[in-house]
Design an enzyme around this catalytic site. Sequence first.
Site, PDB file in Angstrom:
ATOM      1  N   PHE A 262     -25.262  81.123  28.451  1.00 18.47           N
ATOM      2  CA  PHE A 262     -23.933  81.477  27.953  1.00 18.47           C
ATOM      3  C   PHE A 262     -22.845  80.841  28.805  1.00 18.47           C
ATOM      4  O   PHE A 262     -22.927  80.847  30.045  1.00 18.47           O
ATOM      5  CB  PHE A 262     -23.718  82.991  28.010  1.00 18.47           C
ATOM      6  CG  PHE A 262     -24.589  83.785  27.086  1.00 18.47           C
ATOM      7  CD1 PHE A 262     -24.113  84.207  25.858  1.00 18.47           C
ATOM      8  CD2 PHE A 262     -25.883  84.130  27.451  1.00 18.47           C
ATOM      9  CE1 PHE A 262     -24.916  84.964  25.007  1.00 18.47           C
ATOM     10  CE2 PHE A 262     -26.688  84.879  26.615  1.00 18.47           C
ATOM     11  CZ  PHE A 262     -26.205  85.291  25.388  1.00 18.47           C
ATOM     12  N   ASP A 263     -21.824  80.315  28.152  1.00 16.00           N
ATOM     13  CA  ASP A 263     -20.555  80.062  28.834  1.00 16.00           C
ATOM     14  C   ASP A 263     -19.888  81.433  29.016  1.00 16.00           C
ATOM     15  O   ASP A 263     -20.211  82.390  28.308  1.00 16.00           O
ATOM     16  CB  ASP A 263     -19.684  79.147  27.962  1.00 16.00           C
ATOM     17  CG  ASP A 263     -18.281  78.998  28.514  1.00 16.00           C
ATOM     18  OD1 ASP A 263     -18.154  78.694  29.710  1.00 16.00           O
ATOM     19  OD2 ASP A 263     -17.327  79.225  27.747  1.00 16.00           O
ATOM     20  N   LYS A 264     -18.986  81.544  29.974  1.00 16.36           N
ATOM     21  CA  LYS A 264     -18.346  82.845  30.220  1.00 16.36           C
ATOM     22  C   LYS A 264     -17.080  83.034  29.393  1.00 16.36           C
ATOM     23  O   LYS A 264     -17.007  83.878  28.513  1.00 16.36           O
ATOM     24  CB  LYS A 264     -18.010  83.029  31.712  1.00 16.36           C
ATOM     25  CG  LYS A 264     -17.336  84.389  32.012  1.00 16.36           C
ATOM     26  CD  LYS A 264     -17.030  84.557  33.486  1.00 16.36           C
ATOM     27  CE  LYS A 264     -15.847  83.728  33.928  1.00 16.36           C
ATOM     28  NZ  LYS A 264     -14.554  84.209  33.374  1.00 16.36           N
TER      29      LYS A 264
ATOM     30  N   ILE B  76     -24.804  78.773  24.334  1.00 16.08           N
ATOM     31  CA  ILE B  76     -23.730  79.391  23.554  1.00 16.08           C
ATOM     32  C   ILE B  76     -22.399  79.149  24.258  1.00 16.08           C
ATOM     33  O   ILE B  76     -22.246  79.479  25.438  1.00 16.08           O
ATOM     34  CB  ILE B  76     -23.950  80.913  23.388  1.00 16.08           C
ATOM     35  CG1 ILE B  76     -25.290  81.188  22.731  1.00 16.08           C
ATOM     36  CG2 ILE B  76     -22.833  81.533  22.565  1.00 16.08           C
ATOM     37  CD1 ILE B  76     -26.370  81.603  23.678  1.00 16.08           C
TER      38      ILE B  76
END
Length: 632
Positions: free
Chosen positions: A305-307, A505
């Site tokens: 995941f990107d934050k 994502i």
Amino acid sequence: MRKLEKIHIVLISGALLAIAFILHFLGLEFWKDAALIITTAVAGYSIAKKALQSLRMKAFSIELLVTIAVAGALIIGEYVESAAVTFLFLFGAYLEARTLEKTRSSLKTLIDMAPQKATILKNGERVVVPVDDINIGDRVIIQSGENVAVDGTVISGQAFINEATITGESVPASKNEGDQVYSGTIIDHGYVEVTAEKVGDDTAFAKIIELVEEAQEAKAKTQKFLERFANVYTPGILVLSVIVFLITRDIEMTLTFLVIACPGALVISAPVSLVAGIGNGARNGALIKGGEVMENLAKIDVLVFDKTGTLTKGKPEVTNIKAIGIDEQALLKLAAEAELVSEHHLGRTIVKAAKQYGIVLTNEPKDSHVEKGHGLFATVNQKQVLIGNRKLMTAHQVTITEKIEAYAVGEEQGGSTAVFVSVDGELVGVISIADKIREEATQTIRMLKRLGVKQTVMLTGDNKYTAKKVATQLGMDQVFAEMLPEDKVNHIKRLKNEGFRVAMIGDGINDAPAIALADVGIAMGAAGTDAAMETADVVLMGDKIQKIPYAYTLARATVNNMKQNMFFAVGTVAFLLAGVLLGKVFLASGMLIHEASVLLVILNAIRLVRYKQTNHTSNQNISPKDTDIILS
């Protein structure tokens, strides 16, 4: 052959077959045979035509097997079998076409909901115009019951909007001044005026239709294999039929063997499942771009995941301003003017904060240059302004005193991102920006782990303190902080080299390279950038992170459905062929069972149209693991 013609031919041949049976009971054998031959000709014409077209293309189709078998049945006088076989085959093909059409109904529903007209404010008057005539910047007026015709921002009014076409959520969302609205959604009640920002083919709704069209045409590896298999299988069955005849000298058994061996159910086993699964996803806010993506998604065991904008809301706010040697508002004005051309969320947040303070941004930035992952450099009112993280300041020899460093670390430990600002080489302040974690993010991560995902990883360009805090709250297995876009790419490569099947994502331009490299790239749709959406294999519309477990379980259900269909299709053919060779299955009865197997495969696939994600959550609390923190 058009759809209308096909159903007419099915009805005519079925009626002729019924007449033939009536004539048989009346003892009119000559007329019965005539009716059966006409039935064979009517129903068999399109089958024979397809067989010849395939032969011209040097391909051996299923229709070729049926045509040879029917011709043989006519030659030996088995008119009942020839008529029954052609009718059942044609009826099965019609059912298959109808089913594929039904599974594509989600796309038709979307197209039918596309707005055709809109009311705009022109020279102070309301004018109704076709949607194609709306231009960017036009003021669009939308009232209760009307479709939203553009993507844009509400500039006045308030309304509850049904965004099911975009998000899959049927509960209307409240929209007020400053909120985003999307084309194809419907106002339940209320009134809003919207500034058009995306029109025509550039709207989110138009892109959904385009993506679904492309996805339903894209084939899975399994489907491609089955098509290649059919080209080898058909000549193989012809050879086996000759062998059966040479051994048994029974022409009826040989013809029966030919027809029963048609792998009709097998050939459609993959496409009907895929089209149904993709249609279900599109209707529920998860656009899966094709069969191969569906298969890959079902095998994912690591999610990265990107934050910002993915695990967090992507709507950060300025929480503190620490000015050094200048006024706080002067610092904010200078930073906002430098960030006017920035597409980064932090830059847009600074500009938004300045406007909220009532600061008028009068100076356009010049010579603006973005240093990816670090910040930007710009000339504002003849001053050299630098905005970004510590690495950017260090690279440009800007000194950060111990006192300011301690202040920045304190802000970061509180969950904020510290943005440093320098003017002409001197540090003039720190702007603290915080972004809230999505309420549904923690539950999404827990659900993914319950579904069997081996690792959840967060990659972020943010500082280590903020990254650590967010990761711990979410229960992520690992977090990698202060990463540049190329660092994210290298991390995806490493995971793939270790044998993991990786999904990435993200929502921003800086995520696009990593999204493209992952086995499955997933983009946050409505809030994501065009670059991320176009690069991704799966697009989650409506900014709904909880759609990830749904898309994952839908992919697994679709692949399982394909496997069930293939197993059933192969098993049925094997059972029938054994029955033929043992003299227990005959042409008409075998063909009836064969077509029944096709129908059952279709009905099994239709279950995916109504698929809903099983609730894998429970009220049990999951204690987050000790989260690893790794710096690039």
